[in-house]
Design a protein around this motif. Structure first.
Motif, short mmCIF file in Angstrom:
data_model
loop_
_atom_site.label_atom_id
_atom_site.label_comp_id
_atom_site.label_asym_id
_atom_site.label_seq_id
_atom_site.Cartn_x
_atom_site.Cartn_y
_atom_site.Cartn_z
N TRP A 247 38.16 11.32 -41.08
CA TRP A 247 39.44 11.41 -40.39
C TRP A 247 40.03 12.80 -40.56
CZ3 TRP A 247 40.86 7.72 -37.14
CH2 TRP A 247 40.33 6.44 -37.30
N ASP A 248 40.78 13.28 -39.56
CA ASP A 248 41.44 14.57 -39.68
C ASP A 248 42.58 14.47 -40.70
OD1 ASP A 248 43.47 13.24 -38.35
OD2 ASP A 248 43.40 14.47 -36.56
N ASP A 249 43.25 15.58 -40.99
CA ASP A 249 44.29 15.60 -42.02
C ASP A 249 45.46 14.68 -41.71
OD1 ASP A 249 42.86 17.36 -43.56
OD2 ASP A 249 43.82 19.15 -42.71
N GLU A 250 45.74 14.46 -40.45
CA GLU A 250 46.83 13.55 -40.07
C GLU A 250 46.40 12.09 -40.07
OE1 GLU A 250 46.14 16.35 -37.93
OE2 GLU A 250 47.55 17.45 -39.19
N GLY A 251 45.09 11.86 -40.14
CA GLY A 251 44.57 10.51 -40.14
C GLY A 251 44.62 9.84 -38.79
N GLU A 252 44.67 10.63 -37.73
CA GLU A 252 44.81 10.08 -36.38
C GLU A 252 43.52 10.01 -35.60
OE1 GLU A 252 47.88 12.27 -34.47
OE2 GLU A 252 49.39 11.68 -35.94
N LYS A 253 42.61 10.96 -35.83
CA LYS A 253 41.35 10.92 -35.07
C LYS A 253 40.20 11.35 -35.97
CE LYS A 253 41.28 15.51 -33.07
NZ LYS A 253 41.06 16.30 -31.91
N ARG A 254 39.01 10.91 -35.58
CA ARG A 254 37.81 11.23 -36.37
C ARG A 254 37.24 12.57 -35.92
NH1 ARG A 254 35.68 7.40 -39.88
NH2 ARG A 254 36.43 5.30 -39.49
N ILE A 255 36.69 13.29 -36.90
CA ILE A 255 36.00 14.54 -36.63
C ILE A 255 34.52 14.22 -36.58
CG2 ILE A 255 35.52 16.86 -37.47
CD1 ILE A 255 38.23 16.64 -38.99
N PRO A 256 33.88 14.34 -35.39
CA PRO A 256 32.46 13.96 -35.28
C PRO A 256 31.55 14.92 -36.04
CG PRO A 256 33.24 14.95 -33.24
CD PRO A 256 34.43 14.83 -34.14
N LEU A 257 30.37 14.45 -36.39
CA LEU A 257 29.39 15.26 -37.09
C LEU A 257 28.59 16.12 -36.11
CD1 LEU A 257 30.10 12.96 -39.13
CD2 LEU A 257 27.86 13.33 -40.07
N ASP A 258 28.02 17.20 -36.61
CA ASP A 258 27.24 18.12 -35.77
C ASP A 258 25.78 17.70 -35.63
OD1 ASP A 258 29.47 19.75 -35.45
OD2 ASP A 258 29.00 20.93 -37.23
N VAL A 259 25.38 16.61 -36.27
CA VAL A 259 23.98 16.18 -36.25
C VAL A 259 23.87 14.80 -35.60
CG1 VAL A 259 23.30 17.53 -38.26
CG2 VAL A 259 24.18 15.23 -38.58
N ASN A 260 22.66 14.49 -35.14
CA ASN A 260 22.40 13.22 -34.47
C ASN A 260 21.18 12.55 -35.09
OD1 ASN A 260 24.42 13.51 -32.33
ND2 ASN A 260 23.12 15.20 -31.66
N VAL A 261 21.03 11.26 -34.81
CA VAL A 261 19.85 10.53 -35.25
C VAL A 261 18.62 11.19 -34.65
CG1 VAL A 261 18.65 8.31 -35.11
CG2 VAL A 261 21.11 8.36 -35.51
N GLY A 262 17.59 11.39 -35.49
CA GLY A 262 16.36 12.01 -35.04
C GLY A 262 16.27 13.49 -35.35
N ASP A 263 17.41 14.13 -35.68
CA ASP A 263 17.38 15.55 -36.04
C ASP A 263 16.63 15.74 -37.35
OD1 ASP A 263 18.87 16.26 -33.83
OD2 ASP A 263 20.74 16.57 -34.94
N VAL A 264 15.88 16.83 -37.45
CA VAL A 264 15.24 17.23 -38.71
C VAL A 264 16.14 18.29 -39.31
CG1 VAL A 264 13.23 18.29 -39.77
CG2 VAL A 264 12.94 16.68 -37.88
N VAL A 265 16.56 18.08 -40.55
CA VAL A 265 17.53 18.96 -41.18
C VAL A 265 17.03 19.50 -42.52
CG1 VAL A 265 19.53 17.88 -40.09
CG2 VAL A 265 18.71 17.02 -42.28
N LEU A 266 17.60 20.63 -42.91
CA LEU A 266 17.43 21.16 -44.26
C LEU A 266 18.71 20.85 -45.01
CD1 LEU A 266 15.96 24.70 -43.53
CD2 LEU A 266 14.73 22.66 -44.23
N TYR A 267 18.58 20.39 -46.25
CA TYR A 267 19.76 20.04 -47.03
C TYR A 267 19.68 20.68 -48.40
CZ TYR A 267 16.40 16.42 -48.35
OH TYR A 267 15.27 15.75 -48.73
N SER A 268 20.81 20.73 -49.09
CA SER A 268 20.85 21.38 -50.40
C SER A 268 19.96 20.64 -51.38
CB SER A 268 22.28 21.48 -50.91
OG SER A 268 22.85 20.22 -51.05
N LYS A 269 19.39 21.39 -52.28
CA LYS A 269 18.35 20.89 -53.18
C LYS A 269 18.81 19.69 -54.02
CE LYS A 269 14.90 23.28 -55.15
NZ LYS A 269 14.27 24.36 -55.87
#
Length: 103
Positions: A54-76
């Motif tokens: 949720w955003d700081d006001e709690g009114e709307k969701r902030i969507p993620l930049d990734v989708n199902v099926g994406d191959v990602v690098l993540y922190s160790k």
């Protein structure tokens, strides 16, 4: 996801469920890397994505930049390893994802 079964893990907020991809077993020159010398993998495929935080006001969701099926690098050392239905998964916060691998 595997073709035979469907994972029923639904992450909350800005979290994602990742299936870790296996690390290379040999070097570019053909040397075999023993299990004890392998580094923890940092690449995986996203199986499920949460709805976003949720955003700081709690009114709307902030969507993620990734989708199902994406191959990602993540922190160790990011995320939490989870074993569910005989399979091992990693639950990560979106902040632990470093990059999307485009092939």
């Amino acid at each position: 996801m595997s073709t035979a079964t469907k994972t029923v893990l639904k992450p909350l907020e800005d979290r994602v469920v990742v299936k870790t991809l296996e690390a290379e077993q040999t070097t570019a020159s053909g040397l075999v890397i023993p299990d004890t010398a392998k580094e923890k993998p940092q690449e995986g495929e996203i199986l499920a994505v949460g709805p976003g935080r949720w955003d700081d006001e709690g009114e709307k969701r902030i969507p993620l930049d990734v989708n199902v099926g994406d191959v990602v690098l993540y922190s160790k050392y990011g995320g939490t390893e989870v074993k569910y239905d005989g399979e091992e998964y990693l639950v990560l916060s979106a902040r632990d994802i470093l990059a999307v691998v485009e092939k």
